[in-house]
Design an enzyme around this catalytic site. Structure first.
Site, mmCIF file in Angstrom:
data_model
loop_
_atom_site.group_PDB
_atom_site.id
_atom_site.type_symbol
_atom_site.label_atom_id
_atom_site.label_comp_id
_atom_site.label_asym_id
_atom_site.label_seq_id
_atom_site.Cartn_x
_atom_site.Cartn_y
_atom_site.Cartn_z
ATOM 1 N N ASP A 1 0.622 -1.269 0.166
ATOM 2 C CA ASP A 1 0.008 -0.225 -0.226
ATOM 3 C C ASP A 1 0.931 1.618 -0.092
ATOM 4 O O ASP A 1 1.609 1.502 1.147
ATOM 5 C CB ASP A 1 -1.283 -0.363 1.008
ATOM 6 C CG ASP A 1 -1.704 0.965 1.227
ATOM 7 O OD1 ASP A 1 -1.588 1.960 0.547
ATOM 8 O OD2 ASP A 1 -2.793 1.055 2.498
ATOM 9 N N TYR B 1 -7.367 15.775 -6.509
ATOM 10 C CA TYR B 1 -6.711 15.203 -7.309
ATOM 11 C C TYR B 1 -5.455 15.957 -8.119
ATOM 12 O O TYR B 1 -4.242 15.461 -8.168
ATOM 13 C CB TYR B 1 -7.437 14.622 -8.259
ATOM 14 C CG TYR B 1 -6.831 13.632 -9.696
ATOM 15 C CD1 TYR B 1 -6.465 11.713 -9.000
ATOM 16 C CD2 TYR B 1 -6.297 13.794 -10.713
ATOM 17 C CE1 TYR B 1 -5.694 11.196 -9.909
ATOM 18 C CE2 TYR B 1 -6.516 13.281 -11.377
ATOM 19 C CZ TYR B 1 -5.473 11.705 -11.348
ATOM 20 O OH TYR B 1 -4.665 10.625 -12.443
#
Length: 234
Positions: free
Chosen positions: A46, A138
């Site tokens: 991760d 983003y």
């Protein structure tokens, strides 16, 4: 994009570690490489969790040797009005897209410095170059990735390490398809109308640019941002 890049680098003779939070997906890509005669391992990691990346890298070093090439293609998209973005959503997007890139680069660089050779390719987004309404978190995270690219390129150029960036636009990926299914993006046909070449790009288009940046031929190319976008205006 990550899958296509892994397959292309393996085709060119590189040993590949496929790191993904989805271990089954990583295993599928690694198995495809091995069946084709290459060498690959699948590692669950991760990128938003530094300890997870560190553990994954230890396994890579144990099984494949020092890290010489790094492609940071993990990403998470987000949509919403800026005033509606929660603190939790902001951190989630930044943790994966920016902090994840930081962890992956910082933990890989000691190997490259020791070998005085390295290739880092960061995948950002055309949203980082033009801005993107309803995607401020983003676009901001990906914009920082471009700045990180240029900073590291200057810092490590004399050490034999190149650092470059690819900001894709309108690429047919699972993330694009999911955003379309969620009603956040137009259809592929609608997206294609905005592209001078008239069609979406593919993961293989990105992989070709990745492979170039990782090659010896690109040894004098660093700090560059190469748009793979079918001629879309940024």
């Amino acid at each position: 994009m990550g899958e296509a890049s892994a397959l292309e680098l393996a085709r060119r003779g590189d040993r590949v570690a496929v790191l993904d939070v989805d271990e089954a997906a990583a295993r599928r890509v690694a198995e495809a490489i091995n069946l084709a005669g290459g060498t690959a391992i699948a590692v669950r990691a991760d990128v938003a969790d530094r300890s997870s990346v560190d553990a994954g890298y230890r396994r890579v070093r144990a099984e494949l040797g020092p890290i010489e090439i790094l492609v940071t293609s993990a990403g998470k998209v987000g949509f919403g009005k800026f005033t509606d973005i929660s603190v939790e959503d902001w951190h989630r997007i930044v943790d994966i897209n920016l902090n994840g890139t930081f962890h992956c680069c910082q933990l890989a660089l000691p190997d490259m410095l020791a070998g005085r050779w390295g290739r880092i390719v960061m995948i950002s987004s055309s949203s980082a170059q033009r801005g993107a309404p309803y995607m401020a978190h983003y676009a901001a995270a990906k914009g920082a990735v471009i700045t990180l690219t240029r900073s590291l390129a200057n810092e490590y150029a004399a050490k034999g390490i190149t650092v470059n960036n690819i900001p894709p636009s309108s690429i047919d990926t699972p993330m694009t398809r999911q955003s379309q299914a969620d009603g956040k993006l137009g259809s592929s046909e609608e997206l294609a109308k905005r592209i001078p070449m008239g069609h979406l790009g593919t993961g293989e288009d990105i992989a070709a640019a990745v492979a170039y940046f990782c090659s010896e031929e690109a040894g004098f190319v660093t700090g560059q941002v190469l748009g793979v976008n079918g001629g879309a205006v940024i």
